[in-house]
Design a protein around this motif. Structure first.
Motif, PDB file in Angstrom:
ATOM      1  N   CYS A  45     -52.040  62.065  -2.306  1.00 59.88           N
ATOM      2  CA  CYS A  45     -53.316  61.343  -2.270  1.00 59.88           C
ATOM      3  C   CYS A  45     -53.380  60.447  -1.035  1.00 59.88           C
ATOM      4  N   PHE A  46     -54.513  60.482  -0.359  1.00 57.49           N
ATOM      5  CA  PHE A  46     -54.780  59.519   0.696  1.00 57.49           C
ATOM      6  C   PHE A  46     -55.235  58.201   0.053  1.00 57.49           C
ATOM      7  N   ASP A  47     -55.188  57.129   0.810  1.00 63.31           N
ATOM      8  CA  ASP A  47     -55.632  55.844   0.284  1.00 63.31           C
ATOM      9  C   ASP A  47     -57.121  55.876  -0.035  1.00 63.31           C
ATOM     10  N   PRO A  48     -57.543  55.198  -1.107  1.00 63.56           N
ATOM     11  CA  PRO A  48     -58.981  55.152  -1.417  1.00 63.56           C
ATOM     12  C   PRO A  48     -59.773  54.489  -0.293  1.00 63.56           C
ATOM     13  N   ALA A  49     -60.961  55.002  -0.053  1.00 62.64           N
ATOM     14  CA  ALA A  49     -61.868  54.432   0.948  1.00 62.64           C
ATOM     15  C   ALA A  49     -63.033  53.751   0.238  1.00 62.64           C
ATOM     16  N   GLU A  50     -63.513  52.659   0.813  1.00 55.61           N
ATOM     17  CA  GLU A  50     -64.695  51.978   0.287  1.00 55.61           C
ATOM     18  C   GLU A  50     -65.919  52.475   1.044  1.00 55.61           C
ATOM     19  N   ASN A  51     -66.916  52.937   0.310  1.00 60.38           N
ATOM     20  CA  ASN A  51     -68.054  53.634   0.911  1.00 60.38           C
ATOM     21  C   ASN A  51     -69.349  52.843   0.783  1.00 60.38           C
ATOM     22  N   VAL A  52     -70.148  52.921   1.832  1.00 59.88           N
ATOM     23  CA  VAL A  52     -71.497  52.338   1.832  1.00 59.88           C
ATOM     24  C   VAL A  52     -72.479  53.449   2.165  1.00 59.88           C
ATOM     25  N   HIS A  53     -73.518  53.577   1.337  1.00 59.04           N
ATOM     26  CA  HIS A  53     -74.533  54.608   1.543  1.00 59.04           C
ATOM     27  C   HIS A  53     -75.848  53.980   2.009  1.00 59.04           C
ATOM     28  N   ARG A  54     -76.576  54.714   2.807  1.00 57.87           N
ATOM     29  CA  ARG A  54     -77.930  54.344   3.205  1.00 57.87           C
ATOM     30  C   ARG A  54     -78.839  55.530   2.960  1.00 57.87           C
ATOM     31  N   ASN A  55     -79.914  55.291   2.222  1.00 60.62           N
ATOM     32  CA  ASN A  55     -80.877  56.350   1.894  1.00 60.62           C
ATOM     33  C   ASN A  55     -80.183  57.557   1.251  1.00 60.62           C
ATOM     34  N   GLY A  56     -79.173  57.267   0.423  1.00 61.79           N
ATOM     35  CA  GLY A  56     -78.485  58.330  -0.291  1.00 61.79           C
ATOM     36  C   GLY A  56     -77.468  59.094   0.521  1.00 61.79           C
ATOM     37  N   ILE A  57     -77.245  58.707   1.789  1.00 60.80           N
ATOM     38  CA  ILE A  57     -76.301  59.396   2.665  1.00 60.80           C
ATOM     39  C   ILE A  57     -75.174  58.438   3.031  1.00 60.80           C
ATOM     40  N   LEU A  58     -73.946  58.926   3.038  1.00 61.32           N
ATOM     41  CA  LEU A  58     -72.815  58.084   3.389  1.00 61.32           C
ATOM     42  C   LEU A  58     -72.995  57.510   4.796  1.00 61.32           C
ATOM     43  N   HIS A  59     -72.862  56.207   4.905  1.00 65.13           N
ATOM     44  CA  HIS A  59     -72.975  55.530   6.202  1.00 65.13           C
ATOM     45  C   HIS A  59     -71.593  55.186   6.751  1.00 65.13           C
ATOM     46  N   THR A  60     -70.790  54.454   5.960  1.00 68.07           N
ATOM     47  CA  THR A  60     -69.450  54.092   6.417  1.00 68.07           C
ATOM     48  C   THR A  60     -68.430  54.280   5.298  1.00 68.07           C
ATOM     49  N   SER A  61     -67.204  54.560   5.713  1.00 66.91           N
ATOM     50  CA  SER A  61     -66.042  54.544   4.826  1.00 66.91           C
ATOM     51  C   SER A  61     -65.015  53.626   5.467  1.00 66.91           C
ATOM     52  N   THR A  62     -64.555  52.628   4.704  1.00 68.49           N
ATOM     53  CA  THR A  62     -63.629  51.625   5.209  1.00 68.49           C
ATOM     54  C   THR A  62     -62.314  51.712   4.455  1.00 68.49           C
ATOM     55  N   VAL A  63     -61.219  51.705   5.211  1.00 69.26           N
ATOM     56  CA  VAL A  63     -59.886  51.749   4.620  1.00 69.26           C
ATOM     57  C   VAL A  63     -59.049  50.630   5.257  1.00 69.26           C
ATOM     58  N   PRO A  64     -58.428  49.749   4.459  1.00 72.97           N
ATOM     59  CA  PRO A  64     -58.322  49.851   3.005  1.00 72.97           C
ATOM     60  C   PRO A  64     -59.579  49.360   2.294  1.00 72.97           C
ATOM     61  N   ALA A  65     -59.787  49.869   1.104  1.00 72.75           N
ATOM     62  CA  ALA A  65     -60.874  49.393   0.263  1.00 72.75           C
ATOM     63  C   ALA A  65     -60.507  48.029  -0.322  1.00 72.75           C
ATOM     64  N   SER A  66     -61.529  47.249  -0.647  1.00 70.07           N
ATOM     65  CA  SER A  66     -61.303  45.919  -1.227  1.00 70.07           C
ATOM     66  C   SER A  66     -61.073  46.050  -2.731  1.00 70.07           C
ATOM     67  N   ILE A  67     -59.940  46.625  -3.086  1.00 70.27           N
ATOM     68  CA  ILE A  67     -59.588  46.847  -4.487  1.00 70.27           C
ATOM     69  C   ILE A  67     -58.129  46.467  -4.696  1.00 70.27           C
ATOM     70  N   SER A  68     -57.769  46.275  -5.950  1.00 67.05           N
ATOM     71  CA  SER A  68     -56.392  45.949  -6.279  1.00 67.05           C
ATOM     72  C   SER A  68     -55.539  47.209  -6.256  1.00 67.05           C
ATOM     73  N   GLU A  69     -54.243  47.022  -6.208  1.00 67.24           N
ATOM     74  CA  GLU A  69     -53.337  48.160  -6.266  1.00 67.24           C
ATOM     75  C   GLU A  69     -53.459  48.870  -7.614  1.00 67.24           C
ATOM     76  N   ALA A  70     -53.756  48.113  -8.680  1.00 71.00           N
ATOM     77  CA  ALA A  70     -53.938  48.736  -9.994  1.00 71.00           C
ATOM     78  C   ALA A  70     -55.131  49.682  -9.987  1.00 71.00           C
ATOM     79  N   THR A  71     -56.214  49.280  -9.320  1.00 70.03           N
ATOM     80  CA  THR A  71     -57.393  50.147  -9.227  1.00 70.03           C
ATOM     81  C   THR A  71     -57.091  51.378  -8.393  1.00 70.03           C
TER      82      THR A  71
END
Length: 358
Positions: free
Chosen positions: A201-227
């Motif tokens: 597994c690759f590290d999870p990415a945090e995604n932002v969509h605009r008008n239903g289309i992916l705009h950005t994916s940021t790694v690392p995501a702002s999540i806990s290791e448990a998530t």
């Protein structure tokens, strides 16, 4: 089995990047795509110009290739099943079946013990109105099949949004109404499973969509290791349940307590995994080629933090500025015509990964 030639159904940018990764590992690729000179064919060994379910074209593809994969999930299941009689097809046809229909997909994911948004099947205007009443007038109405990048959807934010004519407006086809989720962010995980059952597994990415289309994916995501661990576990469960081979993308909503609600899965390389070509030694594209060809999976660790941004429509006009940046990888898709909503390429900007002190 010795693999020398890989067939790829679909000739868009994902097929293009798969063909490029395959070439680096000394594989030939043959593209099956009705559009001549498609993005993938520009870099592949050859192209069969025909529809995805053309019997003669499928026979030609099977004869020319040692294994077949695909770049999008709306490949006709019948085509995959036909090919399977002559050549290995990865991911398996049942992964297509599970992902092509949102209702089937939700039930499959729930069957794996993974929560999703509440949902209702909608096959008439009356069923839509009843479903909306159950959800307090709110929800997202989607076609069960073929919708992507925000297409084939209608959002109801309150009881003031009239459902009148909505069933007909979306084509009078099978629909699904999904409840709203009070999420804090959206993430996705890109995972791969090899023919021997090994999972990476690759590290999870945090995604932002605009008008239903992916705009950005940021790694690392702002999540806990448990998530992050829960996302990896969910991916492994889904891959195992499908007897999967190849790369999969799975999108999640993250709730305030860090728990996950699965949104959807894509049985292919995924837009939110494009960052891996810049921030990892092994990209999602090479990982997929390794998996379907029987090679060992590569290291999925990232060496840098990053932000991937899609270049959509006229975003391509900013290309000269992106090319001047020393910290940014630019990847264009070989498309000559820019249109609103059309993905023309992507850029990935790297930053140093923080060092963990001993």
């Amino acid at each position: 089995m010795t693999v020398r030639t890989i067939g790829i159904i679909g000739g868009g940018q994902l097929g293009r990047m798969l063909a490029m990764a395959a070439a680096r590992l000394n594989f030939r690729t043959i593209i099956l795509e009705p559009q001549a000179d498609c993005p993938a064919a520009q870099v592949a060994s050859g192209q069969i110009v025909a529809s995805y379910d053309d019997p003669k074209a499928l026979a030609e593809l099977a004869n020319a290739c040692d294994v077949v994969t695909y770049e999008f999930e709306n490949v006709p299941v019948s085509a995959a099943e036909t090919l399977t009689k002559s050549v290995p097809v990865y991911p398996p046809a049942k992964a297509l079946e599970a992902a092509q229909d949102r209702l089937v997909e939700k039930r499959f994911i729930n069957g794996c013990g993974i929560p999703t948004a509440r949902f209702h099947s909608v096959d008439s205007q009356a069923e839509l109105e009843a479903a909306l009443k159950d959800f307090g007038g709110q929800g997202v109405l989607k076609t069960c099949r073929m919708g992507y990048d925000g297409k084939g959807q209608k959002v109801f934010r309150s009881e003031a949004d009239s459902p009148a004519g909505a069933y007909e407006a979306l084509g009078s086809v099978p629909l699904i109404l999904e409840s709203f989720i009070p999420f804090e962010r959206e993430i996705s995980i890109i995972a791969a499973r090899a023919t021997d059952g090994t999972v990476a597994c690759f590290d999870p990415a945090e995604n932002v969509h605009r008008n239903g289309i992916l705009h950005t994916s940021t790694v690392p995501a702002s999540i806990s290791e448990a998530t992050a661990k829960a996302a990896r576990a969910a991916a492994e469960t889904i891959l195992s349940s499908l007897g999967y081979v190849g790369v999969i993308g799975i999108e999640f909503f993250v709730l305030a307590d860090g728990s996950l609600i699965a949104n959807e899965m894509a049985p292919r390389v995924h837009n939110s995994g494009h960052w891996t070509e810049a921030a990892c030694v092994i990209s999602q594209f090479e990982q997929h080629i390794r998996a379907v060809s029987g090679l060992p999976l590569g290291n999925a660790d990232r060496h840098s933090d990053c932000v991937m941004q899609n270049l959509i429509g006229d975003d391509i006009l900013d290309l000269p500025d992106w090319l001047k940046r020393r910290d940014t990888l630019v990847h264009l898709y070989g498309k000559t015509e820019s249109r609103p909503g059309r993905k023309m390429g992507h850029v990935t900007t790297l930053t140093a990964k923080p060092q963990v002190s001993a």
